[in-house]
Design an enzyme around this catalytic site. Structure first.
Site, PDB file in Angstrom:
ATOM      1  N   GLU A 220      -4.237   3.525  -3.062  1.00  0.00           N
ATOM      2  CA  GLU A 220      -5.399   2.880  -3.692  1.00  0.00           C
ATOM      3  C   GLU A 220      -5.145   1.387  -3.624  1.00  0.00           C
ATOM      4  O   GLU A 220      -4.437   0.828  -4.469  1.00  0.00           O
ATOM      5  CB  GLU A 220      -5.533   3.360  -5.152  1.00  0.00           C
ATOM      6  N   CYS A 254      -9.704  -4.324  -8.799  1.00  0.00           N
ATOM      7  CA  CYS A 254      -9.651  -4.080  -7.358  1.00  0.00           C
ATOM      8  C   CYS A 254     -11.037  -4.115  -6.710  1.00  0.00           C
ATOM      9  O   CYS A 254     -11.157  -4.458  -5.543  1.00  0.00           O
ATOM     10  CB  CYS A 254      -8.983  -2.748  -7.085  1.00  0.00           C
TER      11      CYS A 254
HETATM   12  P1  NAD Z   1       1.588  -4.720  -6.283  1.00  0.00           P
HETATM   13  O1  NAD Z   1       1.391  -4.110  -4.934  1.00  0.00           O
HETATM   14  O2  NAD Z   1       2.325  -6.005  -6.367  1.00  0.00           O
HETATM   15  O3  NAD Z   1       2.382  -3.711  -7.250  1.00  0.00           O
HETATM   16  C1  NAD Z   1       1.942  -2.413  -7.525  1.00  0.00           C
HETATM   17  C2  NAD Z   1       3.111  -1.555  -7.971  1.00  0.00           C
HETATM   18  O4  NAD Z   1       4.046  -1.441  -6.921  1.00  0.00           O
HETATM   19  C3  NAD Z   1       3.903  -2.048  -9.179  1.00  0.00           C
HETATM   20  O5  NAD Z   1       4.287  -0.939  -9.969  1.00  0.00           O
HETATM   21  C4  NAD Z   1       5.114  -2.712  -8.544  1.00  0.00           C
HETATM   22  O6  NAD Z   1       6.262  -2.652  -9.367  1.00  0.00           O
HETATM   23  C5  NAD Z   1       5.340  -1.859  -7.333  1.00  0.00           C
HETATM   24  N1  NAD Z   1       5.917  -2.586  -6.205  1.00  0.00           N
HETATM   25  C6  NAD Z   1       5.789  -3.903  -5.908  1.00  0.00           C
HETATM   26  N2  NAD Z   1       6.400  -4.178  -4.749  1.00  0.00           N
HETATM   27  C7  NAD Z   1       6.911  -2.999  -4.309  1.00  0.00           C
HETATM   28  C8  NAD Z   1       7.639  -2.616  -3.143  1.00  0.00           C
HETATM   29  N3  NAD Z   1       7.965  -3.499  -2.199  1.00  0.00           N
HETATM   30  N4  NAD Z   1       7.968  -1.314  -3.005  1.00  0.00           N
HETATM   31  C9  NAD Z   1       7.615  -0.392  -3.940  1.00  0.00           C
HETATM   32  N5  NAD Z   1       6.941  -0.701  -5.044  1.00  0.00           N
HETATM   33  C10 NAD Z   1       6.592  -1.983  -5.224  1.00  0.00           C
HETATM   34  O7  NAD Z   1       0.124  -4.811  -6.918  1.00  0.00           O
HETATM   35  P2  NAD Z   1      -0.324  -5.458  -8.290  1.00  0.00           P
HETATM   36  O8  NAD Z   1      -0.184  -6.940  -8.204  1.00  0.00           O
HETATM   37  O9  NAD Z   1       0.323  -4.745  -9.431  1.00  0.00           O
HETATM   38  O10 NAD Z   1      -1.890  -5.069  -8.302  1.00  0.00           O
HETATM   39  C11 NAD Z   1      -2.863  -5.813  -7.646  1.00  0.00           C
HETATM   40  C12 NAD Z   1      -3.328  -5.137  -6.373  1.00  0.00           C
HETATM   41  O11 NAD Z   1      -3.634  -3.783  -6.640  1.00  0.00           O
HETATM   42  C13 NAD Z   1      -4.615  -5.745  -5.845  1.00  0.00           C
HETATM   43  O12 NAD Z   1      -4.546  -5.824  -4.442  1.00  0.00           O
HETATM   44  C14 NAD Z   1      -5.680  -4.759  -6.268  1.00  0.00           C
HETATM   45  O13 NAD Z   1      -6.841  -4.786  -5.486  1.00  0.00           O
HETATM   46  C15 NAD Z   1      -4.944  -3.465  -6.155  1.00  0.00           C
HETATM   47  N6  NAD Z   1      -5.532  -2.453  -7.020  1.00  0.00           N
HETATM   48  C16 NAD Z   1      -6.149  -1.391  -6.441  1.00  0.00           C
HETATM   49  C17 NAD Z   1      -6.747  -0.416  -7.226  1.00  0.00           C
HETATM   50  C18 NAD Z   1      -7.441   0.760  -6.617  1.00  0.00           C
HETATM   51  O14 NAD Z   1      -7.746   1.698  -7.346  1.00  0.00           O
HETATM   52  N7  NAD Z   1      -7.713   0.767  -5.327  1.00  0.00           N
HETATM   53  C19 NAD Z   1      -6.693  -0.518  -8.621  1.00  0.00           C
HETATM   54  C20 NAD Z   1      -6.036  -1.612  -9.179  1.00  0.00           C
HETATM   55  C21 NAD Z   1      -5.460  -2.569  -8.365  1.00  0.00           C
END
Ligand code: NAD
Length: 476
Positions: A220, A254
């Protein structure tokens, strides 16, 4: 063994134990699935207030009422819908058997079986919803699960971990907190399905790690969701609805509108009416409890840098509301950025905050071309009453979902899939499609008592006319 896991080693052992329990248990009854869902519902009902306060504190300003609406009620919606529909979803489904075996009494059906253990990695922007809404579908499908909240909201993550630790059998639901390293190790575990909500960049890495164990993934992700305002649109109403959508969670959603294509003749009216509507919702900035803060300094710097860059380039920026604010706080007014160059960061990266790009156009075909030149977005919004134009825009673009004459709303449809396409994601959850996502759909064939293939001359050693008989069956 405890449900609040303290290390990756503990997670590995727990997964092995969940696997063993899963294999020993066999079918997971509707009653047991409902009871697991009910435990999550009870947790939210019993602790909604401290959870909303933890989210408020983590953001440094996120109205607890908004936390209840977005995360608690949002999750409860998914959990209750799953609880109340799973029995119908999990029933075996008969499938027609080919002739003439159907005449001989053969039967076919598909059954929906749980996959096993589902790992769920959540984000900070909707800290409970991105964990518990997928969990609703994973539990409805009879799975066990392990959650990994975002480290950017540590109070919420710790409180949720403590509550799950107190209330759940780890063989059914466990949780592990931590940052990037824990996330990486989590994604490398041999789950039976992995759900990741987060950025497209990290999503790629998650999929690579999952590939090592051939773990199916639901990704997602995000993107730059466009809004197309047609000439037939009611500009004042479009501006008002977009102001409401853009103010939601301070734009940190998102599917938040990212750039608005507006007919050149209506551009000034749109800017004026958007500014009026937004400033009506949020007349002040500093200490305004209704305005959601930018979650941390890093994101604040990122958003401020987008605006500094376009201002340096001489791009028009309209601030809503147009009042002074304390820049040392993380609350910001919304900035409308008018026609920035394609090369600017705000045109290349997902904004995910209180800014909105306004792009004027004179030909709708060019708008569709521009949308299609970018990555597939998570959402697309069309405003207007021109049916032919609406069909053209929807028919010539692809996005995770669509709202017409509003924004964000399609994601609230409980029994409709939510997910992206291309760079905005893979797979889906919510409702029946979410149940299917976390189920193994297993085809079962039950043979008739007699096997006529020998009598029909279909078995080796093949008789002389066998090839001719087969050829006689070939048709268009
Ligand atoms: P992020 O990708 O930085 O982090 C998401 C999760 O992944 C966190 O739990 C983080 O600890 C973990 N993480 C970070 N780097 C990682 C890695 N290298 N390997 C494994 N895990 C890792 O995202 P964010 O800043 O928390 O959220 C914002 C993003 O999420 C935006 O792009 C937004 O559009 C998207 N988002 C999508 C949805 C959806 O339903 N499609 C919903 C909410 C947010």
């Amino acid at each position: 063994m405890r449900a609040h896991l303290q290390s990756i080693d503990e997670l590995s052992s727990l997964l092995a134990a969940q696997r063993q329990a899963f294999d020993q248990q066999g079918p997971v009854s509707a009653e047991q699935r409902r009871s697991r869902l009910q435990q999550v519902i009870d947790l939210l009902v019993d602790h909604h207030q401290p959870l909303a306060e933890a989210m408020d504190a983590d953001f440094g300003g996120r109205h607890p009422g908004f936390g209840l609406m977005n995360d608690v009620l949002g999750s409860l919606g998914s959990l209750k819908h799953a609880r109340d529909h799973l029995e119908g979803w999990m029933a075996d489904e008969p499938r027609p058997v080919f002739a003439p075996y159907d005449q001989l009494g053969a039967q076919g059906w598909v059954r929906y079986q749980p996959k096993g253990s589902v790992g769920i990695i959540g984000t900070w922007n909707a800290p409970l919803f991105t964990l518990l809404s997928p969990l609703a579908c994973a539990f409805a499908a009879g799975n066990r699960a392990v959650l990994k909240p975002s480290e950017i909201v540590p109070r919420t993550a710790e409180l949720l971990a403590q509550l799950i630790g107190e209330r759940f059998d780890p063989l059914e639901l466990a949780i592990i907190t931590g940052g990037v390293e824990v996330g990486q190790a989590f994604a490398s575990q041999p789950f039976n399905h992995l759900v990741f909500t987060g950025s497209t960049e990290v999503g790629r890495d998650i999929m690579r790690r999952a590939a090592d164990n051939l773990v199916p993934v639901t990704l997602e992700l995000g993107g730059k969701s466009p809004v197309v305002i047609g000439e037939s649109a009611d500009i004042a109403e479009a501006a008002r609805r977009l102001a409401i959508a853009k103010g939601t969670n301070g734009g940190q959603i998102c599917i938040s509108p990212d750039r608005v294509f507006v007919p050149v003749a209506q551009r000034e009216q749109f800017i004026r009416q958007f500014a009026e509507a937004y400033s009506g919702l949020y007349p002040t900035v500093t200490d305004n409890p209704d305005l959601v803060s930018v979650v941390n300094e890093r994101h604040l710097q990122r958003l401020d840098a987008y605006l500094d860059e376009v201002r340096d380039l001489g791009v028009e920026v309209v601030q809503c509301p147009d009042v002074a604010f304390d820049a040392s706080q993380r609350k910001r007014p919304l900035s409308l950025v008018i026609n920035p160059p394609l090369t600017s960061r705000i045109m290349r990266e997902e904004i995910f905050g209180q800014a909105l790009v306004v792009l004027s156009y004179s030909d709708i075909h060019h708008v569709v071309e521009e949308i299609n030149q970018g990555e597939r977005p998570l959402a697309l919004y069309y405003f207007g009453s021109d049916q032919a134009e609406q069909h053209y825009v929807l028919g010539h673009t692809l996005s995770g979902g669509v709202s017409i004459n509003d924004a964000l709303m399609h994601a609230a449809l409980e029994n409709a899939p939510f997910g992206g396409v291309g760079a905005s994601g893979l797979g889906r959850y919510h409702g029946h499609e979410g149940f299917l996502e976390f189920s193994h759909v297993r085809t079962v064939y039950q043979a008739p008592a007699t096997d006529p293939r020998g009598d029909w001359g279909m078995l080796p050693p093949y008789h002389e006319g066998f090839t001719a008989v087969m050829q006689s069956q070939i048709s268009r």
